[in-house]
Design a protein around this motif. Structure first.
Motif, PDB file in Angstrom:
ATOM      1  N   PRO A  18       0.787  -1.235   0.000  1.00 34.08           N
ATOM      2  CA  PRO A  18       0.000   0.000   0.000  1.00 34.08           C
ATOM      3  C   PRO A  18       0.818   1.283   0.000  1.00 34.08           C
ATOM      4  O   PRO A  18       0.250   2.368  -0.100  1.00 34.08           O
ATOM      5  CB  PRO A  18      -0.799  -0.113   1.300  1.00 34.08           C
ATOM      6  CG  PRO A  18       0.119  -0.858   2.210  1.00 34.08           C
ATOM      7  CD  PRO A  18       0.788  -1.872   1.325  1.00 34.08           C
ATOM      8  N   TYR A  20       2.397   3.185  -1.976  1.00 31.18           N
ATOM      9  CA  TYR A  20       2.672   3.602  -3.355  1.00 31.18           C
ATOM     10  C   TYR A  20       3.476   4.899  -3.408  1.00 31.18           C
ATOM     11  O   TYR A  20       3.060   5.929  -2.884  1.00 31.18           O
ATOM     12  CB  TYR A  20       1.353   3.772  -4.117  1.00 31.18           C
ATOM     13  CG  TYR A  20       1.539   4.117  -5.577  1.00 31.18           C
ATOM     14  CD1 TYR A  20       2.127   3.211  -6.443  1.00 31.18           C
ATOM     15  CD2 TYR A  20       1.123   5.344  -6.076  1.00 31.18           C
ATOM     16  CE1 TYR A  20       2.306   3.525  -7.780  1.00 31.18           C
ATOM     17  CE2 TYR A  20       1.294   5.663  -7.402  1.00 31.18           C
ATOM     18  CZ  TYR A  20       1.882   4.752  -8.249  1.00 31.18           C
ATOM     19  OH  TYR A  20       2.067   5.073  -9.575  1.00 31.18           O
ATOM     20  N   ASP A 179     -11.460   2.500  -1.409  1.00 28.76           N
ATOM     21  CA  ASP A 179     -10.169   1.869  -1.659  1.00 28.76           C
ATOM     22  C   ASP A 179      -9.036   2.729  -1.113  1.00 28.76           C
ATOM     23  O   ASP A 179      -8.065   2.210  -0.533  1.00 28.76           O
ATOM     24  CB  ASP A 179      -9.968   1.642  -3.159  1.00 28.76           C
ATOM     25  CG  ASP A 179     -10.787   0.474  -3.687  1.00 28.76           C
ATOM     26  OD1 ASP A 179     -11.367  -0.265  -2.872  1.00 28.76           O
ATOM     27  OD2 ASP A 179     -10.845   0.297  -4.924  1.00 28.76           O
ATOM     28  N   ASN A 183      -6.371   1.681   1.811  1.00 25.42           N
ATOM     29  CA  ASN A 183      -4.939   1.759   1.555  1.00 25.42           C
ATOM     30  C   ASN A 183      -4.231   2.579   2.629  1.00 25.42           C
ATOM     31  O   ASN A 183      -3.141   2.226   3.076  1.00 25.42           O
ATOM     32  CB  ASN A 183      -4.673   2.376   0.178  1.00 25.42           C
ATOM     33  CG  ASN A 183      -3.913   1.442  -0.730  1.00 25.42           C
ATOM     34  OD1 ASN A 183      -4.426   0.386  -1.101  1.00 25.42           O
ATOM     35  ND2 ASN A 183      -2.689   1.798  -1.074  1.00 25.42           N
ATOM     36  N   ASN A 186      -3.893   0.473   5.762  1.00 23.38           N
ATOM     37  CA  ASN A 186      -2.878  -0.566   5.599  1.00 23.38           C
ATOM     38  C   ASN A 186      -1.467   0.020   5.624  1.00 23.38           C
ATOM     39  O   ASN A 186      -0.556  -0.556   6.231  1.00 23.38           O
ATOM     40  CB  ASN A 186      -3.106  -1.324   4.292  1.00 23.38           C
ATOM     41  CG  ASN A 186      -4.258  -2.301   4.372  1.00 23.38           C
ATOM     42  OD1 ASN A 186      -4.814  -2.525   5.440  1.00 23.38           O
ATOM     43  ND2 ASN A 186      -4.634  -2.887   3.253  1.00 23.38           N
ATOM     44  N   ALA A 187      -1.277   1.157   4.952  1.00 22.96           N
ATOM     45  CA  ALA A 187       0.048   1.772   4.910  1.00 22.96           C
ATOM     46  C   ALA A 187       0.489   2.211   6.302  1.00 22.96           C
ATOM     47  O   ALA A 187       1.653   2.030   6.689  1.00 22.96           O
ATOM     48  CB  ALA A 187       0.050   2.968   3.957  1.00 22.96           C
ATOM     49  N   ASP A 208      -3.060  -4.079  -1.175  1.00 22.09           N
ATOM     50  CA  ASP A 208      -3.072  -2.768  -1.841  1.00 22.09           C
ATOM     51  C   ASP A 208      -4.277  -2.650  -2.758  1.00 22.09           C
ATOM     52  O   ASP A 208      -4.709  -3.629  -3.365  1.00 22.09           O
ATOM     53  CB  ASP A 208      -1.789  -2.587  -2.656  1.00 22.09           C
ATOM     54  CG  ASP A 208      -1.889  -1.455  -3.645  1.00 22.09           C
ATOM     55  OD1 ASP A 208      -1.750  -0.287  -3.222  1.00 22.09           O
ATOM     56  OD2 ASP A 208      -2.144  -1.719  -4.840  1.00 22.09           O
ATOM     57  N   TYR A 238       3.790  -8.930  -1.933  1.00 20.80           N
ATOM     58  CA  TYR A 238       3.417  -7.758  -2.713  1.00 20.80           C
ATOM     59  C   TYR A 238       4.208  -7.724  -4.018  1.00 20.80           C
ATOM     60  O   TYR A 238       5.183  -8.458  -4.205  1.00 20.80           O
ATOM     61  CB  TYR A 238       3.687  -6.483  -1.916  1.00 20.80           C
ATOM     62  CG  TYR A 238       5.142  -6.308  -1.524  1.00 20.80           C
ATOM     63  CD1 TYR A 238       6.023  -5.595  -2.332  1.00 20.80           C
ATOM     64  CD2 TYR A 238       5.650  -6.877  -0.357  1.00 20.80           C
ATOM     65  CE1 TYR A 238       7.361  -5.452  -1.987  1.00 20.80           C
ATOM     66  CE2 TYR A 238       6.972  -6.736  -0.004  1.00 20.80           C
ATOM     67  CZ  TYR A 238       7.828  -6.019  -0.827  1.00 20.80           C
ATOM     68  OH  TYR A 238       9.151  -5.885  -0.495  1.00 20.80           O
TER      69      TYR A 238
END
Length: 290
Positions: A18, A20, A179, A183, A186-187, A208, A238
């Protein structure tokens, strides 16, 4: 000052699910970049657009008083190209640090990080390559955490490449709010687990919703290999960077079982690849010879 220098730069695994464009992990897998000062008019041998750009940025810096000079560069090592393991950063950072050493070290690590991030376009690979460990970064600042040796990355490196430009073009212009919220959660959980060393609590936080679902067609067997790795004992997995490498994290002793399960899942898609098991690198890029 020396006329030649070699820089060792670790591979990096970015996004880490997650995270990104902001999370990255330095790995104990390396490229070595040698930069050698040449006589004559300023030039780069061999010519390479990436090297030309980073060298021009270096000599434009206020703290760099040296005039551009001729140099050659070469690269070797174990970091594969276009596999989501930061090969482009090993070139950019290796040349940048090499030039910095040949000029007497006018730029510090923070400046090197900022300059390389500017050239790379995002800092998630650059921060761990410069500072080592697990890194969280944006364009202006970074946080870095030591990674315990008990955590290993099981890398499944397919025999096919994924070009970053193709991976980025696969992403939608917008994503559902739900979403994005998942994310973010989770991050945050993932960063907390790395910061505290409670790796076993990473679990589902590697899931993710921003990029992996939209890139799965570029990496056949992505989610199947992750699921197989988890079933064999991994904490989670991942897509490394924009691919094609698939990574699973584990503290288990039997890493061979995880690697084999991931590889078998890839083979079932008709693709082939190899596996590498490595701990994190906590040093970052460093001078090898002077």
């Amino acid at each position: 000052m020396s006329s030649s220098v070699t820089i060792s730069v670790p591979a990096t695994s970015a996004n880490i699910g997650p995270g990104y464009d902001c999370l990255g992990l330095a790995l104990s897998l390396y490229n070595q970049v040698t930069v050698t000062r040449l006589d004559g008019a300023p030039r780069i041998e061999p010519h390479h657009a990436m090297v030309e750009t980073i060298s021009a940025l270096f000599f434009q810096q206020r703290d760099v008083t040296a005039a551009p000079f001729a140099f050659s560069w070469s690269i070797g090592g174990d970091v594969p190209q276009s596999r989501g393991l930061g090969s482009s950063v090993t070139v950019r950072l290796g040349v940048l640090m090499g030039l910095n050493e040949l000029c007497g070290g006018p730029l510090n690590k923070q400046q090197l990080f900022a300059l390389c991030s500017e050239a790379e376009g995002h800092p998630d690979n650059v921060a761990p390559a410069v500072f080592g460990g697990f890194a969280l970064a944006n364009s202006k600042q970074w946080f870095r955490f030591e990674v315990q040796p008990r955590l290993k990355a099981v890398l499944l490196i397919p025999d096919f490449e994924v070009q970053t430009v193709h991976a980025r073009s696969a992403l939608p212009e917008s994503v559902p709010h739900s979403d994005a919220a998942r994310n973010t959660a989770n991050a945050c959980t993932l960063v907390a687990a790395f910061a505290t060393g409670e790796y076993e609590r990473i679990g589902d936080s590697l899931e993710d919703f921003l990029h992996q679902p939209y890139r799965r067609h570029l990496v056949p067997g992505l989610f199947e290999a992750i699921a197989a790795g988890v079933k064999a004992g991994a904490i989670g997995g991942y897509l490394s960077g924009s691919g094609s490498t698939i990574a699973c994290l584990t503290t288990a002793e039997d890493t061979e079982a995880i690697a084999l399960a991931m590889k078998n899942a890839l083979v079932q898609t008709g693709a082939t690849g190899r596996t590498v098991v490595v701990p994190a690198d906590n040093v970052g890029a460093s001078v090898v010879t002077l």
